[in-house]
Design a protein around this motif. Structure first.
Motif, PDB file in Angstrom:
ATOM      1  N   ASP A 135      -6.750  45.523  52.604  1.00 55.82           N
ATOM      2  CA  ASP A 135      -7.896  45.971  51.944  1.00 55.82           C
ATOM      3  C   ASP A 135      -8.835  44.933  51.588  1.00 55.82           C
ATOM      4  O   ASP A 135     -10.056  44.939  51.696  1.00 55.82           O
ATOM      5  N   TYR A 136      -8.345  43.707  51.213  1.00 54.87           N
ATOM      6  CA  TYR A 136      -9.088  42.530  50.848  1.00 54.87           C
ATOM      7  C   TYR A 136      -8.434  41.186  51.795  1.00 54.87           C
ATOM      8  O   TYR A 136      -7.264  41.009  51.442  1.00 54.87           O
ATOM      9  N   ILE A 157     -14.058  41.007  52.189  1.00 55.02           N
ATOM     10  CA  ILE A 157     -13.618  39.343  52.390  1.00 55.02           C
ATOM     11  C   ILE A 157     -13.662  38.839  51.293  1.00 55.02           C
ATOM     12  O   ILE A 157     -14.841  38.844  50.471  1.00 55.02           O
ATOM     13  N   VAL A 158     -12.649  38.137  50.756  1.00 59.26           N
ATOM     14  CA  VAL A 158     -12.543  37.337  49.506  1.00 59.26           C
ATOM     15  C   VAL A 158     -12.753  35.997  49.788  1.00 59.26           C
ATOM     16  O   VAL A 158     -12.357  35.341  50.560  1.00 59.26           O
ATOM     17  N   PHE A 186     -18.472  41.192  50.170  1.00 62.75           N
ATOM     18  CA  PHE A 186     -17.831  39.881  49.432  1.00 62.75           C
ATOM     19  C   PHE A 186     -16.948  40.210  48.268  1.00 62.75           C
ATOM     20  O   PHE A 186     -17.873  40.914  47.398  1.00 62.75           O
ATOM     21  N   VAL A 187     -15.994  39.420  48.020  1.00 61.34           N
ATOM     22  CA  VAL A 187     -15.631  39.182  46.526  1.00 61.34           C
ATOM     23  C   VAL A 187     -15.350  37.839  46.281  1.00 61.34           C
ATOM     24  O   VAL A 187     -14.864  37.072  46.992  1.00 61.34           O
ATOM     25  N   LEU A 188     -15.945  37.575  45.025  1.00 64.37           N
ATOM     26  CA  LEU A 188     -15.695  36.219  44.779  1.00 64.37           C
ATOM     27  C   LEU A 188     -14.599  35.808  43.869  1.00 64.37           C
ATOM     28  O   LEU A 188     -14.198  36.601  42.989  1.00 64.37           O
ATOM     29  N   MET A 189     -13.633  34.913  44.492  1.00 69.24           N
ATOM     30  CA  MET A 189     -12.585  34.632  43.510  1.00 69.24           C
ATOM     31  C   MET A 189     -12.298  33.160  43.404  1.00 69.24           C
ATOM     32  O   MET A 189     -12.745  32.108  43.646  1.00 69.24           O
ATOM     33  N   PHE A 190     -12.416  33.101  41.923  1.00 67.45           N
ATOM     34  CA  PHE A 190     -12.621  31.824  41.139  1.00 67.45           C
ATOM     35  C   PHE A 190     -11.141  31.339  40.849  1.00 67.45           C
ATOM     36  O   PHE A 190     -10.473  31.857  40.238  1.00 67.45           O
ATOM     37  N   PHE A 212     -24.422  34.567  43.429  1.00 71.66           N
ATOM     38  CA  PHE A 212     -23.840  35.396  43.692  1.00 71.66           C
ATOM     39  C   PHE A 212     -23.425  36.354  42.696  1.00 71.66           C
ATOM     40  O   PHE A 212     -22.939  35.956  41.679  1.00 71.66           O
ATOM     41  N   THR A 213     -23.869  37.766  42.563  1.00 65.68           N
ATOM     42  CA  THR A 213     -23.671  38.604  41.356  1.00 65.68           C
ATOM     43  C   THR A 213     -22.764  39.823  41.963  1.00 65.68           C
ATOM     44  O   THR A 213     -22.541  40.726  41.322  1.00 65.68           O
ATOM     45  N   GLY A 214     -21.970  39.417  42.991  1.00 63.25           N
ATOM     46  CA  GLY A 214     -21.248  40.961  43.422  1.00 63.25           C
ATOM     47  C   GLY A 214     -19.987  40.971  42.535  1.00 63.25           C
ATOM     48  O   GLY A 214     -19.713  40.070  41.795  1.00 63.25           O
ATOM     49  N   ASP A 215     -19.046  41.476  43.372  1.00 62.68           N
ATOM     50  CA  ASP A 215     -17.615  41.947  42.769  1.00 62.68           C
ATOM     51  C   ASP A 215     -16.924  40.472  42.794  1.00 62.68           C
ATOM     52  O   ASP A 215     -17.204  39.693  43.641  1.00 62.68           O
ATOM     53  N   SER A 216     -15.781  40.453  41.821  1.00 61.22           N
ATOM     54  CA  SER A 216     -15.349  39.115  41.441  1.00 61.22           C
ATOM     55  C   SER A 216     -13.930  39.090  40.792  1.00 61.22           C
ATOM     56  O   SER A 216     -13.892  40.266  40.094  1.00 61.22           O
TER      57      SER A 216
END
Ligand code: ZN
Length: 638
Positions: free
Chosen positions: A290-291, A338-339, A361-365, A413-417
């Motif tokens: 999924d990711y 894509i993470v 995209f998903v931001l991963m901190f 970037f303000t998308g999913d995270s």
């Protein structure tokens, strides 16, 4: 007659599984009542005393939501995804008194109910965050991972991240018993790992859990070099392959010999093509993912120094590659998410490039260098982000410095995270009581929303249960239900785990935690530290007193309590050795520290099989040697 758990959509295997689970637990809770499970719309002739229907009611929302209504012999557990219904079923069992205290059936409390009247319940919940999961690190067996996957939805999680294309290295560390000379190495091949991975994924899909996969390794794989661990390897490289590697200090080669840690020369079009093709091909043959995590090398200050690469900051090169990947995925009609990773060099936001299709995209901190002595700090002025300096970066340590990088990135970037954090990856070994790290987790999770993040994936050992699994329990329950307080969660956990003397255990382990420093254990600060030495002296006294207490000597009839107390007794022995070792180290008594560490190491290696699910012997030895600083003293270890 009796109780029926039914579901209408007979093709939904997660609902079938959820109904089966409900049936199994209720049978144990009401042993004199007939309990059955039924799929489809066909009904028997006689009406049951109770019928509880499981149903998916999609509402277009990604976040898990469930409703439980049960009264007067009729009930309904509905959720917006199949997994939400399963999580709802486990929550229903929780309302009936079940407690899922760790991975594995032996750590579950399943009470007897006085009568079927208790089945009447009413409650609804929406998850606090969308992303709620763990990522496999450390050393574990297939059974460890399967038990963990089974545990996840029981306490509210919805995600498991299988690191790398295959989790070979994590399984190999266990099966080959890396670091434990007392155990005979067992065989593990890449083919076996592929088969195990299939089983893990099948168990996840049965539960409708979200699968995240890969991360590092693309840099090697995209030039044809297998990358499934952090080990150095010698490969005959063709001229073309070598030319694709990053040039560092005038040389193109593997960074310290390790493909996983090596960057590429990202300014070259052939590198961008090979990298993006490698990712997209993987996505094509793995629609179950999924990711998909797309990260660069797992080390910093080894970015290409060639003339072309110097013209751009690494993050601009990274974002460019991500955009190419996105276009190719779109062309091939793949909706894999894509993470992308904020970590090492990539903590610095891009200067020129922008993600063209943010929905992909998903931001991963990943604040890997953060302190764990305190939780995320919000409010107040954040420090400025330092200017990026090629191959001379210093990673931010305190939490507010880390936050400054996240904030800077969020302007792009303000998308999913979500946050990818390491409470149970290394830091927890410094907290011998596990109360402190659980509290930090709870406080951190409470603040994610205000940090603009939509969840938490824990980079962690699966075997993080000495003295108990409170940290993962708090993590799952809090991520799902932000209204839970730490004290409520800790009390319900301790009560269920330790029985009548739970307060005594909680007082002891809280006290022990207050004397520990996660940061000291993880090599932050001077190795000679009078405060740490004094605290360890107190901790030794505290542990000795608890080990000799009346409660410890009692025999426990309840099997769940008996197991938790067995583990606690062992924990006292392990903690005593570790308190001595850390105390000597902090006093500067290097010889005594080495001897104490050896006793600690011998103890956990000899007893690993008896306490296998609770302590990752490979990982705690590795962390205490490579971070706390015991290696330099004694030079021992396999
Ligand atoms: Zn270059």
């Amino acid at each position: 007659m009796g109780i029926i758990f039914s579901y209408e959509d007979a093709d939904d295997r997660t609902l079938a599984f959820a109904a089966g689970e409900a049936g199994d637990y209720i049978r144990r809770m009401l042993p004199d009542t007939e309990v059955s499970v039924q799929g489809g719309t066909k009904r028997g002739d006689t009406a049951p005393d109770w019928e509880i229907v499981l149903a998916v009611e999609p509402d277009g929302e990604p976040k898990d939501h469930f409703e439980i209504h049960a009264a007067d012999g009729k009930g309904r557990i509905a959720g917006n995804h199949s997994r939400s219904v399963l999580i709802g079923v486990y929550h229903y069992l929780y309302l009936l008194g079940c407690r899922f205290l760790g991975p594995g059936k032996g750590l579950e409390r399943v009470p007897r109910l006085g009568s079927a009247d208790a089945l009447a319940q009413d409650c609804s919940h929406t998850a606090g965050y969308y992303h709620r999961g763990v990522c496999i690190e450390g050393a574990e067996s297939l059974e460890n991972i399967l038990d963990f996957v089974d545990w996840l939805p029981k306490i509210g999680y919805n995600t498991c991240f299988i690191q790398f294309q295959l989790p070979y290295t994590f399984l190999a560390r266990w099966y080959q018993h890396e670091g434990n000379a007392h155990l005979e190495p067992e065989e593990l091949t890449v083919e076996m790992t592929a088969a195990y991975t299939k089983r893990i994924v099948a168990e996840m899909k049965k539960r409708d859990l979200l699968l995240q996969q890969v991360g590092h390794g693309w840099t090697g794989e995209s030039i044809g070099i297998p990358s499934m661990d952090w080990k150095a390897a010698s490969y005959e490289l063709s001229g073309r392959q070598r030319a694709m590697l990053a040039e560092v200090g005038g040389v193109r080669g593997f960074y310290h010999g390790i493909p996983m840690n090596t960057n590429l020369c990202y300014s070259k079009p052939e590198v961008v093509e090979a990298f993006s093709e490698c990712v997209v091909r993987y996505a094509q043959v793995h629609p179950e993912v999924d990711y998909l995590h797309v990260w660069l090398a797992d080390e910093c200050n080894n970015i290409c120094e060639c003339e072309e690469c110097r013209k751009a900051v690494p993050t601009d090169q990274y974002v460019h590659i991500l955009n190419v990947i996105d276009r190719k995925l779109t062309e091939r009609e793949l909706d894999t998410k894509i993470v992308f990773l904020l970590y090492q060099e990539l903590l610095w936001p891009p200067k020129k490039e922008k993600l063209e299709n943010p929905d992909r995209f998903v931001l991963m901190f990943a604040p890997i260098s953060r302190s764990f002595n305190s939780s995320y700090q919000l409010g107040g002025e954040l420090p400025a982000v330092e200017e990026y300096r090629r191959n001379r970066i210093q990673l931010p340590v305190n939490v507010s410095q880390n936050m400054a990088y996240l904030k800077a990135w969020q302007e792009h970037f303000t998308g999913d995270s979500f946050v990818y954090d390491y409470h149970l990856g290394r830091a927890h070994y410094g907290d011998f009581g596990y109360v402190h790290i659980s509290r930090i987790l709870c406080e951190d999770i409470a603040q994610l929303g205000r940090m603009g993040l939509n969840g938490h994936i824990s980079c962690q050992e699966m075997r993080a249960g000495l003295p108990n699994f409170l940290p993962n329990y708090v993590m799952g329950r809090k991520l799902f239900d932000l209204d839970c307080t730490f004290e409520e969660l800790a009390e319900e956990y301790y009560q269920a785990a330790y029985g009548e003397d739970w307060k005594e255990v909680y007082t002891y382990l809280s006290g022990l935690s207050s004397l520990c420093s996660c940061d000291y254990f993880n090599n932050k600060g001077s190795r000679t530290d009078a405060a740490v030495a004094a605290d360890m002296k107190k901790a030794r006294e505290m542990t000795a007193a608890f080990a000799a207490s009346e409660s410890m000597a009692k025999e426990r009839k309840d099997p769940v309590c008996a197991e938790f107390w067995r583990v606690l007794k062992y924990h006292c022995r392990v903690a005593a050795e570790l308190e001595a070792a850390v105390g000597y180290l902090a006093e500067g008594k290097t010889e005594e520290a080495a001897q104490a560490w050896n006793r600690f190491s011998e103890l956990i290696c000899e007893n690993e099989l008896s306490f296998q699910p609770y302590l990752d012997v490979y990982r705690i030895r590795e962390v205490s040697l490579n971070f706390t600083g015991f290696r330099r003293l004694c030079g021992c270890g396999k």
